[in-house]
Design a protein around this motif. Structure first.
Motif, short mmCIF file in Angstrom:
data_model
loop_
_atom_site.label_atom_id
_atom_site.label_comp_id
_atom_site.label_asym_id
_atom_site.label_seq_id
_atom_site.Cartn_x
_atom_site.Cartn_y
_atom_site.Cartn_z
N TYR A 93 0.71 -1.17 -0.21
CA TYR A 93 0.09 -0.11 0.18
C TYR A 93 0.86 1.31 0.09
O TYR A 93 1.82 1.27 0.55
CB TYR A 93 -0.92 0.01 1.36
CG TYR A 93 -1.86 -1.00 1.20
CD1 TYR A 93 -3.08 -1.03 0.46
CD2 TYR A 93 -1.66 -2.27 1.96
CE1 TYR A 93 -4.07 -2.21 0.63
CE2 TYR A 93 -2.51 -3.50 1.93
CZ TYR A 93 -3.67 -3.34 1.12
OH TYR A 93 -4.46 -4.27 1.11
N SER A 94 0.58 2.12 -0.69
CA SER A 94 1.27 3.64 -0.65
C SER A 94 0.15 4.64 -0.60
O SER A 94 -0.89 4.84 -1.53
CB SER A 94 1.79 3.78 -2.16
OG SER A 94 2.51 5.03 -2.13
N GLY A 95 0.01 5.49 0.45
CA GLY A 95 -0.88 6.56 0.71
C GLY A 95 -2.08 6.33 1.08
O GLY A 95 -2.98 7.17 1.49
N THR A 96 -2.49 4.85 1.28
CA THR A 96 -3.75 4.44 1.73
C THR A 96 -3.60 3.32 2.57
O THR A 96 -2.47 2.79 2.63
CB THR A 96 -4.72 4.21 0.43
OG1 THR A 96 -5.86 3.97 1.09
CG2 THR A 96 -4.32 2.99 -0.37
N GLN A 97 -4.58 2.81 3.49
CA GLN A 97 -4.56 1.58 3.99
C GLN A 97 -3.57 1.73 5.13
O GLN A 97 -3.25 2.69 5.67
CB GLN A 97 -4.65 0.64 3.27
CG GLN A 97 -6.08 -0.34 3.24
CD GLN A 97 -6.21 -0.99 4.80
OE1 GLN A 97 -5.60 -0.89 5.69
NE2 GLN A 97 -7.55 -1.35 5.05
N TRP A 98 -2.80 0.56 5.02
CA TRP A 98 -1.56 0.53 6.00
C TRP A 98 -0.38 1.31 5.52
O TRP A 98 0.58 2.06 6.33
CB TRP A 98 -1.09 -0.82 6.00
CG TRP A 98 -2.01 -1.77 6.72
CD1 TRP A 98 -2.68 -2.90 6.15
CD2 TRP A 98 -2.35 -1.68 8.12
NE1 TRP A 98 -3.51 -3.33 7.26
CE2 TRP A 98 -3.33 -2.74 8.35
CE3 TRP A 98 -2.08 -0.88 9.06
CZ2 TRP A 98 -3.78 -2.96 9.35
CZ3 TRP A 98 -2.67 -1.07 10.45
CH2 TRP A 98 -3.81 -1.99 10.45
N GLY A 99 -0.41 1.90 4.29
CA GLY A 99 0.53 2.79 3.82
C GLY A 99 0.32 4.05 4.38
O GLY A 99 1.28 4.94 4.72
N SER A 100 -0.98 4.53 4.60
CA SER A 100 -1.09 5.82 5.23
C SER A 100 -0.75 5.72 6.61
O SER A 100 -0.06 6.97 7.30
CB SER A 100 -2.90 5.97 5.15
OG SER A 100 -3.11 7.40 5.75
N VAL A 101 -0.73 4.66 7.25
CA VAL A 101 -0.27 4.53 8.76
C VAL A 101 0.88 4.63 8.86
O VAL A 101 1.66 5.34 9.86
CB VAL A 101 -0.77 3.45 9.31
CG1 VAL A 101 -0.29 2.88 10.57
CG2 VAL A 101 -2.59 3.09 9.20
N ILE A 102 1.85 3.94 7.60
CA ILE A 102 3.28 4.00 7.95
C ILE A 102 3.69 5.53 7.73
O ILE A 102 4.58 5.94 8.36
CB ILE A 102 3.92 3.10 6.65
CG1 ILE A 102 3.49 1.78 6.99
CG2 ILE A 102 5.35 3.52 6.42
CD1 ILE A 102 3.88 1.02 5.93
N ASP A 103 2.91 6.17 6.78
CA ASP A 103 3.20 7.60 6.65
C ASP A 103 3.05 8.62 8.00
O ASP A 103 3.79 9.55 8.22
CB ASP A 103 2.43 8.43 5.42
CG ASP A 103 2.93 7.82 4.11
OD1 ASP A 103 4.01 7.35 4.00
OD2 ASP A 103 2.11 7.88 3.09
N GLN A 104 1.70 8.20 8.38
CA GLN A 104 1.42 8.94 9.70
C GLN A 104 2.61 8.63 10.81
O GLN A 104 3.06 9.64 11.43
CB GLN A 104 0.29 8.31 10.44
CG GLN A 104 -1.19 8.83 9.80
CD GLN A 104 -2.11 8.21 10.21
OE1 GLN A 104 -2.50 7.15 10.06
NE2 GLN A 104 -3.07 9.05 11.40
N LEU A 105 3.12 7.58 11.03
CA LEU A 105 4.23 7.24 11.72
C LEU A 105 5.77 7.85 11.29
O LEU A 105 6.69 7.70 12.15
CB LEU A 105 4.59 5.74 12.01
CG LEU A 105 3.12 5.32 12.66
CD1 LEU A 105 3.25 3.70 12.72
CD2 LEU A 105 3.06 5.58 14.24
N GLY A 106 5.81 8.45 10.14
CA GLY A 106 7.04 9.27 9.69
C GLY A 106 8.11 7.82 9.25
O GLY A 106 9.48 8.30 9.22
#
Length: 372
Positions: free
Chosen positions: A219-232
């Motif tokens: 995932y990129s920018g959505t689903q778990w990808g969004s969570v990874i982004d949120q976590l920096g």
């Protein structure tokens, strides 16, 4: 293509045959798409498209006494073990009208109208996908309120929660849930802002529904990808795929992620999937996760060598309790900075406080041998 009526004339005639009763009192709700919608003050016949657990948490288990129709496959098909758990606790779920599923094209306008709901609650992605079919529902006298936890923002989570509370007359409960969610995410965001960049790991996430021999979606920018982004952290899928898709095994090896996330769920009929969710023993989850470690080259990845392989419940993301997964992954990636967090306790408390089922199962885990 949706299972809709053949012509506008037929649709009008069919809708007229199921004329909705006049409401004695109404309220106006502003939904997550900014639409002002007039709805009955005390709806008794609700069509619920998605967000089944969130609806239950906000309005209470007995709220399903007022639900007459659901998109069953988005629950029973996508989250089978979750469906079985709640259907056992609330037998009425098995009796609800099935309106079909939007993404597969099986949604039935006829079934939706025939159920005679006085209100429909849809996810934003469902409303957008339906297009003019949603217009026809409203023309048939079924007001649609759109909520959106898929946006994965505190703003939309809070707004959606308060909207459901307003509709169901459980404003105080909704307010408490919204405040708890915002506070939990806000605390993590505050701490993350203080972390130096050199602590931020490379992360690979894969939907683990097909077993080790078949590469599945990242995932990129959505689903778990969004969570990874949120976590920096650094999501190795960013720039490689749009929304979701597969990353080549060679690319994953070359990126050498320091953290691997396997997203498991309670899928039916998938005998190699990483099974997670209600009623699942962690031993089974770990067995299925361990199989992935036999992929060619994975024994040389930093994440595998250092025991940083984690399982996360796919059905729990984009829900009112997904802050517990944010806590879990924050602690997984930055164990020293988030050592005091107890994400399992957060999840236990949520279920004990708001849900009608006893919490038991595997929703978040680390493959044994890890140090976090």
């Amino acid at each position: 293509m949706f299972k809709t009526l053949a012509s506008g004339v037929a649709a009008a005639a069919f809708a007229a045959s199921f004329a909705m009763p006049a409401w004695a009192d109404t309220i106006t709700v502003t939904d997550t798409m900014g639409r002002s919608v007039e709805v009955p003050e005390d709806p008794q016949r609700i069509l619920l498209g998605f967000y089944f657990e969130d609806f239950m948490a906000i309005a209470g288990a007995d709220s399903y006494d007022r639900v007459v129709a659901i998109s069953k496959d988005t629950w029973e098909g996508w989250r089978n073990l979750q469906w079985q758990t709640y259907a056992a606790a609330i037998p009425r779920l098995e009796e609800l009208t099935d309106i079909g599923e939007v993404e597969s094209g099986s949604f039935s306008l006829e079934a939706a109208i025939a159920a005679q709901p006085d209100l429909a609650v849809l996810a934003a992605w469902q409303y957008r996908s339906l297009g003019d079919v949603a217009d026809r529902m409203e023309a048939a006298g079924i007001p649609i309120v759109v909520v959106d936890y898929n946006a994965q923002t505190v703003e939309k989570h809070v707004q959606s929660t308060k909207i459901l509370g307003q509709i169901m007359g459980t404003e105080d409960r909704a307010e408490a849930l919204a405040n708890e969610y915002a506070a939990a995410v806000g605390e993590i965001q505050t701490r993350l802002a203080q972390l130096p960049n050199d602590l931020r790991p490379k992360v690979y996430v894969e939907l683990a529904r097909k077993g080790k021999d078949t590469v599945d979606n990242s995932y990129s920018g959505t689903q778990w990808g969004s969570v990874i982004d949120q976590l920096g952290a650094t999501n190795i899928a960013n720039g490689q795929i749009s929304n979701w898709g597969k990353l080549s095994p060679e690319y994953v090896l070359a990126q050498n992620p320091q953290t691997i996330l396997l997203a498991g769920s309670g899928w039916a009929g998938r005998d190699q999937a990483v099974i997670m969710g209600p009623g699942v023993d962690a031993k089974l989850t770990h067995e299925r996760m361990q199989a992935y470690m036999d992929r060619p080259g994975w024994d040389g990845l930093d994440a595998v060598k250092n025991g940083k392989v984690f399982g996360i419940y796919h059905g729990g993301n984009r829900t009112l309790y997904d802050y517990a997964f944010l806590q879990f992954l924050a602690k997984a990636m930055y164990p020293d900075q988030f050592a005091d967090l107890d994400p399992q306790a957060s999840l236990d408390r949520f279920f004990a406080t708001y849900m009608p089922v006893e919490f038991k199962g595997t929703y978040m885990t680390q493959l044994p041998g890890g140090d976090g």
